[in-house]
Design a protein around this motif. Structure first.
Motif, PDB file in Angstrom:
ATOM      1  N   ASN A   1      -4.243   4.090  -0.184  1.00  0.00           N
ATOM      2  CA  ASN A   1      -4.663   5.475   0.023  1.00  0.00           C
ATOM      3  C   ASN A   1      -4.285   6.012   1.391  1.00  0.00           C
ATOM      4  O   ASN A   1      -4.532   7.189   1.678  1.00  0.00           O
ATOM      5  CB  ASN A   1      -6.177   5.610  -0.158  1.00  0.00           C
ATOM      6  CG  ASN A   1      -6.561   5.644  -1.624  1.00  0.00           C
ATOM      7  OD1 ASN A   1      -5.729   5.874  -2.499  1.00  0.00           O
ATOM      8  ND2 ASN A   1      -7.824   5.402  -1.907  1.00  0.00           N
ATOM      9  N   THR A   2      -3.728   5.177   2.240  1.00  0.00           N
ATOM     10  CA  THR A   2      -3.264   5.640   3.543  1.00  0.00           C
ATOM     11  C   THR A   2      -1.791   5.295   3.697  1.00  0.00           C
ATOM     12  O   THR A   2      -1.272   4.373   3.046  1.00  0.00           O
ATOM     13  CB  THR A   2      -4.078   5.016   4.681  1.00  0.00           C
ATOM     14  OG1 THR A   2      -4.076   3.597   4.542  1.00  0.00           O
ATOM     15  CG2 THR A   2      -5.518   5.533   4.669  1.00  0.00           C
TER      16      THR A   2
ATOM     17  N   GLN B   1       0.443   9.856  -4.398  1.00  0.00           N
ATOM     18  CA  GLN B   1      -0.974  10.161  -4.273  1.00  0.00           C
ATOM     19  C   GLN B   1      -1.393  11.237  -5.276  1.00  0.00           C
ATOM     20  O   GLN B   1      -2.479  11.183  -5.849  1.00  0.00           O
ATOM     21  CB  GLN B   1      -1.288  10.618  -2.845  1.00  0.00           C
ATOM     22  CG  GLN B   1      -1.280   9.503  -1.821  1.00  0.00           C
ATOM     23  CD  GLN B   1      -2.416   8.516  -2.048  1.00  0.00           C
ATOM     24  OE1 GLN B   1      -3.560   8.897  -2.227  1.00  0.00           O
ATOM     25  NE2 GLN B   1      -2.092   7.229  -2.034  1.00  0.00           N
ATOM     26  N   PHE B   2      -0.524  12.216  -5.495  1.00  0.00           N
ATOM     27  CA  PHE B   2      -0.849  13.257  -6.477  1.00  0.00           C
ATOM     28  C   PHE B   2      -0.847  12.692  -7.888  1.00  0.00           C
ATOM     29  O   PHE B   2      -1.650  13.107  -8.726  1.00  0.00           O
ATOM     30  CB  PHE B   2       0.137  14.429  -6.349  1.00  0.00           C
ATOM     31  CG  PHE B   2      -0.441  15.574  -5.581  1.00  0.00           C
ATOM     32  CD1 PHE B   2      -0.705  16.785  -6.186  1.00  0.00           C
ATOM     33  CD2 PHE B   2      -0.764  15.434  -4.245  1.00  0.00           C
ATOM     34  CE1 PHE B   2      -1.267  17.830  -5.477  1.00  0.00           C
ATOM     35  CE2 PHE B   2      -1.327  16.455  -3.518  1.00  0.00           C
ATOM     36  CZ  PHE B   2      -1.581  17.672  -4.141  1.00  0.00           C
ATOM     37  N   ARG B   3       0.030  11.776  -8.165  1.00  0.00           N
ATOM     38  CA  ARG B   3       0.011  11.152  -9.481  1.00  0.00           C
ATOM     39  C   ARG B   3      -1.227  10.294  -9.655  1.00  0.00           C
ATOM     40  O   ARG B   3      -1.737  10.145 -10.770  1.00  0.00           O
ATOM     41  CB  ARG B   3       1.288  10.330  -9.666  1.00  0.00           C
ATOM     42  CG  ARG B   3       2.511  11.217  -9.923  1.00  0.00           C
ATOM     43  CD  ARG B   3       3.799  10.452  -9.950  1.00  0.00           C
ATOM     44  NE  ARG B   3       4.901  11.341 -10.350  1.00  0.00           N
ATOM     45  CZ  ARG B   3       6.179  11.115 -10.099  1.00  0.00           C
ATOM     46  NH1 ARG B   3       6.533  10.016  -9.443  1.00  0.00           N
ATOM     47  NH2 ARG B   3       7.098  11.955 -10.488  1.00  0.00           N
TER      48      ARG B   3
ATOM     49  N   SER C   1     -10.072  15.766   4.311  1.00  0.00           N
ATOM     50  CA  SER C   1     -10.448  15.553   2.910  1.00  0.00           C
ATOM     51  C   SER C   1      -9.429  14.722   2.160  1.00  0.00           C
ATOM     52  O   SER C   1      -9.596  14.453   0.979  1.00  0.00           O
ATOM     53  CB  SER C   1     -10.598  16.911   2.202  1.00  0.00           C
ATOM     54  OG  SER C   1     -11.604  17.680   2.820  1.00  0.00           O
ATOM     55  N   GLY C   2      -8.365  14.320   2.858  1.00  0.00           N
ATOM     56  CA  GLY C   2      -7.276  13.620   2.193  1.00  0.00           C
ATOM     57  C   GLY C   2      -7.197  12.157   2.557  1.00  0.00           C
ATOM     58  O   GLY C   2      -8.171  11.414   2.427  1.00  0.00           O
ATOM     59  N   ASN C   3      -6.016  11.751   3.056  1.00  0.00           N
ATOM     60  CA  ASN C   3      -5.722  10.339   3.223  1.00  0.00           C
ATOM     61  C   ASN C   3      -6.009   9.789   4.610  1.00  0.00           C
ATOM     62  O   ASN C   3      -5.530   8.713   4.962  1.00  0.00           O
ATOM     63  CB  ASN C   3      -4.247  10.078   2.868  1.00  0.00           C
ATOM     64  CG  ASN C   3      -3.933  10.487   1.447  1.00  0.00           C
ATOM     65  OD1 ASN C   3      -3.388  11.557   1.226  1.00  0.00           O
ATOM     66  ND2 ASN C   3      -4.288   9.654   0.494  1.00  0.00           N
TER      67      ASN C   3
END
Length: 457
Positions: free
Chosen positions: A142-143, A284-286, A392-394
């Protein structure tokens, strides 16, 4: 033999286009201009401005001409992807659909909804990590750093396809053109008087080839990448990659070839590093899909409610959009965006941080405005980076001190003066916010360092 629909929405190019190289019998080339993506709004913000629409229309027209030169017809539909493909499926009795695998949740969902009517095959035409290099989503880090380290030190990517395209088995130009009245009408209605869009396939290929080989600016990419404007400070790959008019695998291999035959240095590595960032957000979007459009993105509770602004926040957001915040460094970057449809990476990080952390506006509104304006709008990169800045993301939130950034990246104020000629202050005093803007306390140390030109060492 049944007809195959080849949907070219994500691949508006001739070279390295696996969809054009499919050997699947009778086939028809199709492209759908998604009306909602260009004429609807989100959170009260139009999804595309005129210039972005014009670029899309020109890219479609250029592909149509390229296919026609090879005696291949192209049907261009205007409307909803699912409904357009469904009508063509009924019209032709088609049984199979082949398309590039989207990263956008809505686009991916539209293709999945066609499975009751068609055999749907999705090819990853626009990622570096296709074929056997495809990551497993359940174990995808996730990072970014762990993701990058998975791919280093070799940084192997899928090679571009070098198969030829046969003009046989395709529906003819005449057979396709009878369907194109809505697109032709739209094209003439919104046609750009200036058709010099550098993101179209031929221009993009030429410009990147010159950047790598003739001008060799790639040698200095790491040193110039944080500049705010200019001709050769960046690769300018982002727009053609976002449109699908240029193959990311081809671009990568050009860099590799340069490293092998000329030189490999920190700059050539850093350009590949930036392409890996693009890749990271695509996967990440997938992995997380629609969650990226939640207020908390991939962190916290899912909240798809529309951003709520009080009167003061709404005014601050409007001023930000109009490049009238009273903070010269921010307004200069926003004016550049509004005038050209582009902004440097350094500028994007600063205006995003300013909107979210200094003005207290929901990050999704900023992402929506960028979607409207950016000629290199890419769903994953845009929304992923905005969520990243917001925290809010990675990664943890990224807050920039705008005055410190201005002094570092525009020390003599030349960029601000170029974009805001109405400001006449000399030296770094050009970065002084207007009296109407109440500077946050964490700026005060850096505001004290602003000096007129005569005092600048």
């Amino acid at each position: 033999m049944s007809l195959n629909i080849i949907l070219l929405n994500e691949t508006l190019r001739w070279h390295d286009n696996p969809l054009l190289q499919l050997e699947v019998g009778p086939k028809v080339a199709v492209l759908v201009l998604d009306e909602k993506a260009f004429f609807a709004s989100q959170y009260g913000v139009a999804r595309a401005n005129l210039r972005r629409l014009q670029q899309q229309l020109e890219a479609i027209a250029a592909l149509k001409r390229q296919l026609a030169s090879q005696h291949i017809g192209l049907i261009v539909c205007v409307g909803n992807i699912k409904e357009c493909i469904r009508r063509l499926q009924q019209q032709f009795g088609a049984t199979s659909l082949y398309a590039a695998e989207p990263v956008g949740f809505n686009e991916y969902s539209a293709l999945q909804q066609l499975k009751p009517y068609l055999s749907v095959t999705l090819l990853d035409c626009n990622s570096l990590l296709g074929d056997g290099l495809r990551p497993q989503l359940d174990s995808l880090p996730n990072t970014f750093t762990p993701f990058r380290k998975q791919r280093e030190p070799l940084l192997e990517v899928s090679a571009p396809s070098d198969h030829s395209v046969s003009s046989s088995a395709w529906l003819s130009i005449a057979q396709c053109e009878v369907f194109n009245h809505p697109f032709n009408q739209l094209y003439h209605q919104y046609a750009a008087t200036d058709k010099n869009f550098s993101a179209l396939e031929q221009s993009a290929t030429t410009l990147f080839t010159q950047y790598i080989w003739q001008q060799q600016h790639v040698r200095h990419y790491k040193e110039t990448r944080n500049q705010l404007y200019g001709e050769h400070y960046a690769s300018f790959l982002s727009a053609p990659l976002a449109l699908g008019t240029l193959s990311v695998r081809w671009a990568w291999q050009q860099i590799i070839a340069f490293e092998h035959s000329v030189t490999a240095n920190d700059s050539t590595y850093w350009l590949k590093f930036e392409l890996l960032w693009r890749e990271f957000f695509r996967w990440q979007f997938r992995k997380y899909g629609a969650r990226w459009f939640s207020k908390g993105a991939i962190k916290g509770a899912i909240d798809f409610n529309k951003p709520k602004l009080n009167a003061a926040q709404l005014k601050r957001f409007e001023n930000w959009c109009q490049a009238s915040t009273g903070v010269p460094f921010i307004d200069a970057n926003m004016r550049l965006l509004n005038q050209t449809g582009l902004m440097s990476n350094r500028g994007r990080q600063n205006v995003a941080s300013f909107l979210v952390h200094d003005l207290g506006v929901d990050w999704r509104l900023g992402a929506a405005y960028f979607e409207q304006r950016l000629l290199d709008y890419d769903c994953a990169s845009n929304w992923g980076n905005w969520a990243y800045i917001a925290g809010s993301g990675n990664a943890a939130e990224r807050q920039f001190n705008v005055i410190k950034q201005a002094l570092h990246y525009d020390p003599d104020g030349s960029f601000v003066r170029a974009m805001l000629p109405e400001i006449t202050s000399s030296g770094s005093l050009v970065h002084q916010p207007s009296q109407q803007f109440q500077s946050p306390e964490h700026w005060h140390h850096w505001l004290a360092k602003l000096r007129p030109a005569s005092s600048t060492p």
